[in-house]
Write a protein that holds these residues in place. Structure first.
Motif, mmCIF file in Angstrom:
data_model
loop_
_atom_site.group_PDB
_atom_site.id
_atom_site.type_symbol
_atom_site.label_atom_id
_atom_site.label_comp_id
_atom_site.label_asym_id
_atom_site.label_seq_id
_atom_site.Cartn_x
_atom_site.Cartn_y
_atom_site.Cartn_z
ATOM 1 N N PHE A 35 -2.340 -6.809 3.312
ATOM 2 C CA PHE A 35 -1.887 -5.477 3.721
ATOM 3 C C PHE A 35 -3.048 -4.818 4.458
ATOM 4 C CE2 PHE A 35 0.153 -1.292 2.969
ATOM 5 C CZ PHE A 35 1.471 -1.641 3.226
ATOM 6 N N GLN A 64 0.028 -7.628 7.618
ATOM 7 C CA GLN A 64 1.068 -6.597 7.680
ATOM 8 C C GLN A 64 0.574 -5.244 7.256
ATOM 9 O OE1 GLN A 64 3.585 -5.356 4.996
ATOM 10 N NE2 GLN A 64 3.079 -6.633 3.226
ATOM 11 N N PRO A 65 1.300 -4.175 7.625
ATOM 12 C CA PRO A 65 2.414 -4.151 8.567
ATOM 13 C C PRO A 65 1.946 -3.599 9.896
ATOM 14 C CG PRO A 65 2.491 -2.162 7.255
ATOM 15 C CD PRO A 65 1.198 -2.870 6.908
ATOM 16 N N ARG A 67 3.307 -1.153 12.621
ATOM 17 C CA ARG A 67 4.385 -0.152 12.585
ATOM 18 C C ARG A 67 4.706 0.426 13.952
ATOM 19 N NH1 ARG A 67 5.065 1.405 7.198
ATOM 20 N NH2 ARG A 67 3.253 1.012 5.880
ATOM 21 N N LEU A 100 3.634 -9.081 10.670
ATOM 22 C CA LEU A 100 4.893 -8.434 10.343
ATOM 23 C C LEU A 100 5.013 -7.118 11.115
ATOM 24 C CD1 LEU A 100 6.898 -8.164 7.287
ATOM 25 C CD2 LEU A 100 5.965 -6.000 8.000
ATOM 26 N N GLU A 137 10.974 -6.978 10.734
ATOM 27 C CA GLU A 137 11.595 -6.628 9.454
ATOM 28 C C GLU A 137 12.318 -5.285 9.558
ATOM 29 O OE1 GLU A 137 8.842 -5.243 6.421
ATOM 30 O OE2 GLU A 137 10.087 -6.073 4.826
ATOM 31 N N LEU A 139 13.279 -2.126 7.976
ATOM 32 C CA LEU A 139 13.059 -1.269 6.805
ATOM 33 C C LEU A 139 14.379 -0.575 6.474
ATOM 34 C CD1 LEU A 139 9.708 0.551 7.754
ATOM 35 C CD2 LEU A 139 9.997 -1.451 6.286
ATOM 36 N N TRP A 141 14.854 2.251 5.657
ATOM 37 C CA TRP A 141 14.852 3.607 6.199
ATOM 38 C C TRP A 141 14.438 3.619 7.672
ATOM 39 C CZ3 TRP A 141 11.756 1.609 2.418
ATOM 40 C CH2 TRP A 141 10.416 1.382 2.760
ATOM 41 N N ASP A 168 13.419 -9.044 3.606
ATOM 42 C CA ASP A 168 12.837 -8.458 2.402
ATOM 43 C C ASP A 168 14.006 -8.068 1.505
ATOM 44 O OD1 ASP A 168 11.998 -6.452 0.569
ATOM 45 O OD2 ASP A 168 10.263 -5.958 1.812
ATOM 46 N N HIS A 171 14.958 -4.273 1.054
ATOM 47 C CA HIS A 171 15.623 -3.518 2.121
ATOM 48 C C HIS A 171 17.102 -3.870 2.230
ATOM 49 C CE1 HIS A 171 11.853 -1.843 3.253
ATOM 50 N NE2 HIS A 171 11.324 -3.022 3.508
ATOM 51 N N GLN A 194 10.233 -11.936 1.874
ATOM 52 C CA GLN A 194 9.567 -11.092 0.878
ATOM 53 C C GLN A 194 10.545 -10.797 -0.244
ATOM 54 O OE1 GLN A 194 8.515 -7.844 3.510
ATOM 55 N NE2 GLN A 194 6.362 -8.487 3.510
ATOM 56 N N ARG A 210 8.762 2.595 -2.363
ATOM 57 C CA ARG A 210 7.308 2.748 -2.418
ATOM 58 C C ARG A 210 6.773 2.903 -3.834
ATOM 59 N NH1 ARG A 210 5.901 5.414 2.871
ATOM 60 N NH2 ARG A 210 6.423 3.738 4.345
ATOM 61 N N ARG A 213 9.484 -0.586 -6.984
ATOM 62 C CA ARG A 213 9.827 -2.011 -6.890
ATOM 63 C C ARG A 213 9.290 -2.734 -8.111
ATOM 64 N NH1 ARG A 213 9.389 -4.723 -0.971
ATOM 65 N NH2 ARG A 213 10.205 -3.017 0.311
ATOM 66 N N GLU A 242 6.494 -8.960 -2.607
ATOM 67 C CA GLU A 242 5.981 -7.718 -2.021
ATOM 68 C C GLU A 242 6.517 -6.563 -2.850
ATOM 69 O OE1 GLU A 242 5.572 -5.379 2.223
ATOM 70 O OE2 GLU A 242 7.540 -5.949 1.459
ATOM 71 N N PHE A 244 5.818 -2.803 -4.263
ATOM 72 C CA PHE A 244 5.104 -1.525 -4.297
ATOM 73 C C PHE A 244 5.495 -0.868 -5.613
ATOM 74 C CE2 PHE A 244 6.241 -2.571 0.036
ATOM 75 C CZ PHE A 244 5.161 -2.191 0.832
HETATM 76 O O1 LIG Z 1 6.919 0.875 2.806
HETATM 77 C C1 LIG Z 1 6.504 0.372 3.827
HETATM 78 O O2 LIG Z 1 5.998 1.013 4.743
HETATM 79 C C2 LIG Z 1 6.661 -1.092 4.013
HETATM 80 C C3 LIG Z 1 5.747 -1.805 4.771
HETATM 81 C C4 LIG Z 1 5.888 -3.181 4.922
HETATM 82 C C5 LIG Z 1 6.938 -3.825 4.323
HETATM 83 O O3 LIG Z 1 7.111 -5.156 4.404
HETATM 84 C C6 LIG Z 1 7.846 -3.101 3.568
HETATM 85 O O4 LIG Z 1 8.847 -3.778 2.992
HETATM 86 C C7 LIG Z 1 7.708 -1.758 3.416
#
Ligand SMILES: O=C(O)c1ccc(O)c(O)c1
Ligand SMILES: [Mg+2]
Length: 610
Positions: A35, A64-65, A67, A100, A137, A139, A141, A168, A171, A194, A210, A213, A242, A244
Motif C-alpha cells: 500500500f 496500490q492504489p 487513484r 492497481l 478495480e 470501487l 463508491w 475485490d 466491492h 482481493q 474502510r 472489513r 485486502e 481495512f
Molecule cells: O478504500 C480505498 O480507497 C481502497 C483502495 C484500494 C482498494 O483496493 C480498495 O479496495 C479500496
C-alpha cells in the motif's frame, strides 16, 4: 486447482512497512500488496524494500492504489500520466510489475466510458513499454464506475494486453452484486483477486469498507462462491487479502498475520483444496482446567464441593486435582501465583481422532504446544487459542487416555445436598481480549470445526458487549465468546475479562433450593429482575416465586426455555454456572448477562470494599 499463492495487503496489518513485511513472512505468506502510504512513510528506498522482501521470501504482487486516473480533461490527463511514470519508477525499484488503479472518485472526472477506456489504454501502453501491467478495480463508491461489470466493459473496450481487472470481493458483495457473471470474463483478463469478508451492516459503503472489513470466514459474505467463480474463470494469480479494519490496524501484526493465513486456508478448504484433514467429530468436553493460586484454589474446591462435585484424582507429576460429577470434569491446577487469581487455563474436547485433530490444527496455523510429560503420562496434544487458553484433544475412553495421568483419590463423596444434578459441561464462556474476538471465532471454526452462531450485542453496565456462540454439529461442544465493542477504558470496575464454566444441570430449581439450604456461594439476583420477568413474560406465579427464591435466571426462545444460576466469583474473574435447557433452547441467556455483571460487581464491592 494447483496450490494457489497466498498474498496479503500491507494495509491489513499494524505497524511500519518493515513490521508488516516481517509479520507476513513469518505467517507464511508468499507475497504482499504494498500500500503506497506504507512505502511513503518508510525510510528505506523502494530498492531496499524490494531487497527486504526478497530476503523474506515475499514477492511484491501489487503496488496500490493509483487513484483518480481516468476520464479526466486533457491537462489533468497529462499530469496523471506523469504521475504514473513516477510510480512505475518506484515499482521498477521494488521489483513489481502490477499496479492497481481504482475507479475514479474525482470531481474532475466525466461520465464517459469511451474516454475512460481511451485513457486507461494509454496508461496500459506506457506500462507495457516498461514491462508492467495495470489492474483496474471498480470501487463500490466509484463516481461512475462502481460495479465489476462496468469496469469490465471499460477494460474490454480499451482492449490492451497490459490492462486487466482487479476483482475485490468487498466491492462486489457489499453492493449485493451477482458474482455469477465473473465466469464469463476470460481468465487472462483477471489480473488480480482481493478477498475481504465483512459483517452485514446497513451503512455507507465507503465507511463500511474502510473500517469493518474482516478476513474470510469472519463475516457473512459468501466468499466461497465469489472466489470459486474467479478461479473457474481461469484466474491464476494469488489469493490476496485486502482488509481495512480499525482493530487489525492497531493489533499486534504477528498474530494478526497468522489469523489472516488461517482464514485463507479455511477458504481454500471450502473451495475444495486439501489444505488440511477434515476436523474429526467432537463429543463433548473431556474436562476444563482452572489455574489458581492455592488460596483461591481452596475456595474453588469448596465451591465445587458445594455444587456436588467430588475430588477423584491427583496428577502424578503436577499440582493438579481432578473433580467430577456425572460427566462434568474439572481440573484445579494450583500453580498460579496469587493473589485472587483464577483463570480457565485449558479446555479439553473429546475428539473422534485426537491425532487427526492435532494435524488439522497444525495445518491451520495452530502449532502443537510443547508439553512436559512425566513417566506413565499420556501423550496429550494441545494447541493455544488466540487468547492463550489451551485446547486439548482427548480420547477419554482410550486405555492410555488422560485419566491415567491421575492417581485415583476417590474418597466416598461428601454427601453434598446438590450431588447428582450436574451431568456435564454445557459450555465454556471466554471473554476475548479486545483485539482477538474475530480471531477467536475463526480459530474455533478452522481448528476445531465449530460453526458460528448469531452475534448478539447488548448494553452491559460497563460497556457494550458482543457475544457469539461457537458450536459443533451435534451441539456437544459450545464455546461462548464475549468481547467489548470498543477497547475498554481505564475505568474498569467489577470483573475484567470474566470467564466461566457452565454445567449442565437436570433441575436448576431443585439445585438452587438445596444450594440455598447448604449456604453455597450462589450469586444473589435482585428483585427488580424478577419484577421485570413477571412484566415481560407473565410466568406462572409459582415458577416466578421459585426463580426469585433461588436466584435462578430465566430466558426463553422459539425452541424452549433456559434456567440458570451463577456462583460468586472465585478470584477476580472466574465463576461457575448451572444451566438447564428445556426443549431446544439454543442460546446462552445473554439477555440476563447485564444483571449478572452488576451482581458480581456488588459481590466484589462487598468483599473488597471497592
Ligand atoms: O478504500 C480505498 O480507497 C481502497 C483502495 C484500494 C482498494 O483496493 C480498495 O479496495 C479500496
Ligand atoms: Mg480492493
Amino acid at each position: 486447482m494447483s496450490e494457489p499463492r497466498r498474498s496479503i495487503a500491507t494495509v491489513c496489518l499494524s505497524g511500519t512497512l518493515e513490521d508488516k513485511l516481517a509479520a507476513a513472512a513469518a505467517a507464511g505468506f508468499d507475497g504482499v500488496e504494498i500500500f503506497e502510504n506504507d512505502l511513503i512513510a518508510s525510510a528505506a528506498s523502494p530498492a531496499e524494500i524490494g531487497a527486504r522482501c526478497r530476503d523474506l521470501g515475499l514477492s511484491i504482487d501489487l503496488y496500490q492504489p493509483f487513484r483518480d486516473f481516468e476520464a479526466v480533461p486533457p491537462a489533468r490527463f497529462r499530469q496523471n500520466l506523469r504521475r504514473a511514470e513516477r510510480k512505475f519508477d518506484v515499482m521498477e525499484q521494488l521489483g513489481t510489475d502490477l499496479v492497481l488503479v481504482c475507479s475514479t472518485v474525482s470531481p474532475e472526472a466525466v461520465d464517459d466510458d469511451e474516454l475512460a477506456a481511451e485513457q486507461l489504454r494509454a496508461l496500459a501502453e506506457r506500462a507495457q513499454e516498461r514491462g508492467m501491467r495495470v489492474a483496474y478495480e471498480a470501487l463500490a463508491w466509484g463516481r461512475f464506475v462502481n460495479t465489476y461489470e462496468h469496469s469490465w466493459r471499460i477494460v474490454r473496450r480499451a482492449d490492451h494486453p497490459a490492462l486487466g481487472l482487479c476483482l475485490d470481493s468487498f466491492h462486489v458483495l457489499s453492493r449485493g452484486g451477482d458474482p455469477a457473471l465473473i465466469r464469463t470474463i476470460p481468465g487472462e483478463k483477471l489480473f488480480y483477486l482481493q478477498l475481504a469478508d465483512a459483517p452485514q451492516l446497513d451503512m455507507d459503503v465507503l465507511q463500511w469498507s474502510r473500517h469493518h472489513r474482516l478476513f474470510p470466514g469472519q463475516g457473512s459474505f459468501d466468499l466461497k462462491t465469489f472466489a470459486g467463480n474467479v478461479l473457474d474463470a481461469g484466474y491464476a494469480g494469488p489469493l490476496s487479502l485486502e482488509v481495512f479494519n480499525d482493530v487489525f490496524r492497531q493489533a499486534d501484526p504477528k498474530p494478526a498475520a497468522v489469523d489472516a493465513m488461517r482464514s485463507l486456508r479455511l477458504l481454500e478448504e471450502q473451495l475444495g483444496e486439501p489444505v488440511a484433514e477434515p476436523a474429526p467429530d467432537l463429543d463433548g468436553y473431556a474436562f476444563a482446567e482452572l489455574v489458581a493460586d492455592p488460596d483461591t484454589a481452596t475456595r474453588l474446591s469448596e465451591g465445587l464441593r458445594a455444587l456436588g462435585f467430588a475430588e477423584t484424582g491427583e496428577h502424578r507429576s503436577k499440582p493438579v486435582r481432578r473433580w467430577e460429577q456425572g460427566g462434568a470434569r474439572v481440573l484445579i491446577n494450583t500453580s498460579a501465583t496469587g493473589p485472587d487469581t483464577a483463570e480457565i487455563g485449558a479446555l479439553a474436547v473429546e475428539s473422534a481422532d485426537p491425532m487427526r485433530s492435532a494435524r488439522r490444527a497444525e495445518a491451520m496455523s495452530s502449532p502443537i504446544l510443547p508439553r512436559e510429560r512425566g513417566p506413565q503420562e499420556a501423550g496429550l496434544v494441545s494447541v493455544a487459542a488466540p487468547d492463550g487458553t489451551g485446547v486439548f484433544f482427548c480420547d477419554t475412553g482410550a486405555t492410555d487416555g488422560w485419566r491415567g495421568d491421575f492417581r485415583d483419590t476417590s474418597t466416598p463423596a461428601a454427601a453434598t445436598p446438590a450431588a447428582g444434578l450436574i451431568t456435564g459441561i454445557d459450555h465454556v464462556s471466554l471473554t476475548q481480549p479486545f483485539d482477538h474476538f474475530d480471531e477467536a471465532a475463526l480459530f474455533c471454526r478452522s481448528v476445531l470445526g465449530l460453526e458460528p452462531e448469531e452475534v448478539t450485542e447488548y448494553a452491559a453496565p460497563f460497556g457494550m458487549v458482543r457475544n457469539r456462540g461457537m458450536v459443533d454439529a451435534t451441539r456437544s461442544v459450545r464455546i461462548a465468546l464475549n468481547g467489548a465493542l470498543v477497547r475498554r477504558g481505564e475505568w474498569a470496575p467489577a470483573v475484567r475479562d470474566p470467564q466461566h464454566i457452565a454445567f449442565t444441570c437436570t433441575d436448576v430449581l431443585t439445585a438452587a433450593e438445596r444450594l440455598r439450604e447448604s449456604g453455597a456461594p450462589v450469586l444473589p439476583i435482585p428483585d427488580n429482575y424478577y419484577d421485570d420477568l413477571d412484566a415481560r413474560l407473565d410466568l406462572d406465579p409459582e415458577l416466578l416465586a421459585s426463580l426469585r427464591r433461588g436466584s435462578v435466571l430465566y430466558d426463553r426462545d422459539a425452541g424452549g426455555e433456559f434456567l440458570h444460576l451463577f456462583t460468586d466469583l472465585f478470584g477476580s474473574r472466574v465463576f461457575l454456572e448451572l444451566v438447564q435447557r428445556v426443549g431446544d433452547y439454543a442460546g446462552y441467556g445473554v439477555v440476563n448477562a447485564p444483571v449478572r455483571m452488576a451482581a458480581h460487581r456488588r459481590q466484589r464491592m462487598t468483599a473488597f470494599g471497592r
